[in-house]
Write a protein that holds these residues in place. Structure first.
Motif, mmCIF file in Angstrom:
data_model
loop_
_atom_site.group_PDB
_atom_site.id
_atom_site.type_symbol
_atom_site.label_atom_id
_atom_site.label_comp_id
_atom_site.label_asym_id
_atom_site.label_seq_id
_atom_site.Cartn_x
_atom_site.Cartn_y
_atom_site.Cartn_z
ATOM 1 N N GLY A 119 -6.883 30.264 6.484
ATOM 2 C CA GLY A 119 -7.221 31.501 5.795
ATOM 3 C C GLY A 119 -8.555 31.431 5.077
ATOM 4 N N ARG A 120 -9.074 30.212 4.988
ATOM 5 C CA ARG A 120 -10.329 30.010 4.265
ATOM 6 C C ARG A 120 -11.096 28.896 4.938
ATOM 7 N N ILE A 121 -12.416 28.982 4.843
ATOM 8 C CA ILE A 121 -13.276 27.949 5.413
ATOM 9 C C ILE A 121 -14.259 27.522 4.330
ATOM 10 N N ILE A 122 -14.529 26.229 4.257
ATOM 11 C CA ILE A 122 -15.416 25.677 3.243
ATOM 12 C C ILE A 122 -16.504 24.845 3.914
ATOM 13 N N LEU A 123 -17.584 24.624 3.178
ATOM 14 C CA LEU A 123 -18.663 23.778 3.684
ATOM 15 C C LEU A 123 -19.539 23.363 2.526
ATOM 16 N N GLU A 124 -20.376 22.378 2.786
ATOM 17 C CA GLU A 124 -21.410 21.947 1.848
ATOM 18 C C GLU A 124 -22.755 22.008 2.553
ATOM 19 N N THR A 125 -23.756 22.361 1.787
ATOM 20 C CA THR A 125 -25.127 22.281 2.274
ATOM 21 C C THR A 125 -26.011 21.895 1.098
ATOM 22 N N GLY A 126 -27.238 21.594 1.364
ATOM 23 C CA GLY A 126 -28.151 21.190 0.308
ATOM 24 C C GLY A 126 -28.737 22.381 -0.434
ATOM 25 N N ALA A 127 -28.970 22.206 -1.716
ATOM 26 C CA ALA A 127 -29.529 23.269 -2.559
ATOM 27 C C ALA A 127 -30.932 23.669 -2.110
ATOM 28 N N ARG A 128 -31.663 22.762 -1.463
ATOM 29 C CA ARG A 128 -33.026 23.049 -1.008
ATOM 30 C C ARG A 128 -33.074 23.522 0.447
ATOM 31 N N ASN A 129 -31.917 23.599 1.079
ATOM 32 C CA ASN A 129 -31.870 24.031 2.476
ATOM 33 C C ASN A 129 -31.765 25.554 2.513
ATOM 34 N N LEU A 135 -28.357 31.723 5.976
ATOM 35 C CA LEU A 135 -27.416 31.938 7.080
ATOM 36 C C LEU A 135 -25.998 32.117 6.546
ATOM 37 N N TYR A 136 -25.572 31.218 5.682
ATOM 38 C CA TYR A 136 -24.200 31.269 5.169
ATOM 39 C C TYR A 136 -23.981 32.492 4.274
ATOM 40 N N THR A 137 -24.947 32.821 3.450
ATOM 41 C CA THR A 137 -24.812 33.996 2.582
ATOM 42 C C THR A 137 -24.702 35.265 3.426
ATOM 43 N N LYS A 138 -25.542 35.376 4.431
ATOM 44 C CA LYS A 138 -25.507 36.544 5.329
ATOM 45 C C LYS A 138 -24.160 36.643 6.042
ATOM 46 N N PRO A 146 -17.791 22.333 -6.498
ATOM 47 C CA PRO A 146 -17.759 21.255 -5.505
ATOM 48 C C PRO A 146 -16.320 20.827 -5.202
ATOM 49 N N TYR A 147 -16.044 20.581 -3.943
ATOM 50 C CA TYR A 147 -14.710 20.141 -3.530
ATOM 51 C C TYR A 147 -14.706 18.680 -3.111
ATOM 52 N N ALA A 148 -15.867 18.078 -2.995
ATOM 53 C CA ALA A 148 -15.968 16.655 -2.653
ATOM 54 C C ALA A 148 -16.346 15.885 -3.917
ATOM 55 N N ALA A 149 -15.600 14.847 -4.201
ATOM 56 C CA ALA A 149 -15.836 14.044 -5.407
ATOM 57 C C ALA A 149 -17.237 13.439 -5.388
ATOM 58 N N GLY A 150 -17.860 13.426 -6.557
ATOM 59 C CA GLY A 150 -19.140 12.751 -6.712
ATOM 60 C C GLY A 150 -20.354 13.534 -6.265
ATOM 61 N N ARG A 151 -20.201 14.781 -5.907
ATOM 62 C CA ARG A 151 -21.347 15.574 -5.463
ATOM 63 C C ARG A 151 -22.100 16.121 -6.673
ATOM 64 N N ASP A 152 -23.411 16.110 -6.591
ATOM 65 C CA ASP A 152 -24.279 16.612 -7.643
ATOM 66 C C ASP A 152 -24.558 18.090 -7.371
ATOM 67 N N PRO A 153 -24.105 18.989 -8.232
ATOM 68 C CA PRO A 153 -24.319 20.415 -7.981
ATOM 69 C C PRO A 153 -25.793 20.828 -8.017
ATOM 70 N N GLN A 154 -26.664 19.956 -8.506
ATOM 71 C CA GLN A 154 -28.097 20.243 -8.456
ATOM 72 C C GLN A 154 -28.652 19.989 -7.049
ATOM 73 N N ARG A 157 -24.519 22.287 -2.497
ATOM 74 C CA ARG A 157 -23.912 23.596 -2.713
ATOM 75 C C ARG A 157 -22.638 23.654 -1.874
ATOM 76 N N ALA A 158 -21.524 23.887 -2.548
ATOM 77 C CA ALA A 158 -20.253 24.102 -1.863
ATOM 78 C C ALA A 158 -20.079 25.603 -1.716
ATOM 79 N N LEU A 159 -19.677 26.018 -0.527
ATOM 80 C CA LEU A 159 -19.514 27.434 -0.211
ATOM 81 C C LEU A 159 -18.160 27.660 0.447
ATOM 82 N N SER A 160 -17.674 28.888 0.359
ATOM 83 C CA SER A 160 -16.377 29.229 0.937
ATOM 84 C C SER A 160 -16.395 30.662 1.439
ATOM 85 N N LYS A 161 -15.524 30.911 2.391
ATOM 86 C CA LYS A 161 -15.366 32.258 2.938
ATOM 87 C C LYS A 161 -13.906 32.446 3.318
ATOM 88 N N ARG A 162 -13.359 33.599 2.995
ATOM 89 C CA ARG A 162 -12.011 33.953 3.448
ATOM 90 C C ARG A 162 -12.109 34.380 4.900
#
Length: 174
Positions: A119-129, A135-138, A146-154, A157-162
């Protein structure tokens, strides 16, 4: 990569080919992704440490996008035990960006997740990408914690879509 990329035409349609994660084209593309990340951030997760089994059926898929004989991009999706699906290793070679290859890969991975019942999809990408973020926002993805331990939010970027079930979209929790 040598040669030119065939232009979008009926003679050279974009084809999405399921492959094993350790397929030669998948390895070449994920290593190019890795190098881009290292160049941008100074470090990156090594794609060779990702087990091929993460992208094996029935709960995983890895695609390579081709136009003619040229492998233009790749991406994988896996259905997590906790319910959502996760996109990993999305990449399109610089010469093919803006051609729709990334959108096609993303739609195909989302459809696979939908078919698994996610019902949901998640991903990570870089803040500078910026290209990936656009693409993902569109495509309807929104930033999440963040859903992965130890990731720096700076940096990450963790993203999700229903995902709406194509058969029945009445249940928002699917």
């Amino acid at each position: 990569m040598t040669g030119t990329i065939p232009h979008h035409s009926p003679a050279h349609p974009l084809l999405l080919q399921p492959v094993a994660y350790d397929h030669a084209d998948a390895r070449r593309l994920t290593q190019a992704l890795h190098q881009e990340q290292v160049d941008l951030y100074g470090f990156a997760d090594d794609p060779r440490t990702t087990p091929s089994s993460l992208f094996r059926a029935p709960n995983g898929l890895f695609l390579v996008a081709r136009r003619g004989p040229v492998a233009l991009g790749c991406g994988g999706v896996r259905h997590l035990q906790s319910g959502p699906a996760e996109i990993k290793r999305m990449y399109v070679i610089p010469a093919a960006r803006g051609t729709g290859a990334g959108q096609a890969i993303l739609r195909a991975l989302e459809e696979a997740a939908r078919q698994w019942g996610a019902g949901r999809i998640i991903l990570e990408t870089g803040a500078r990408n910026h290209a990936a973020l656009a693409l993902y926002t569109k495509a309807g993805y929104a930033r999440i914690e963040p859903y992965a331990a130890g990731r720096d939010p700076q940096i990450n970027r963790a993203l999700s879509k229903r995902l709406q079930d194509r058969r029945t979209s009445d249940d928002p929790e699917r």
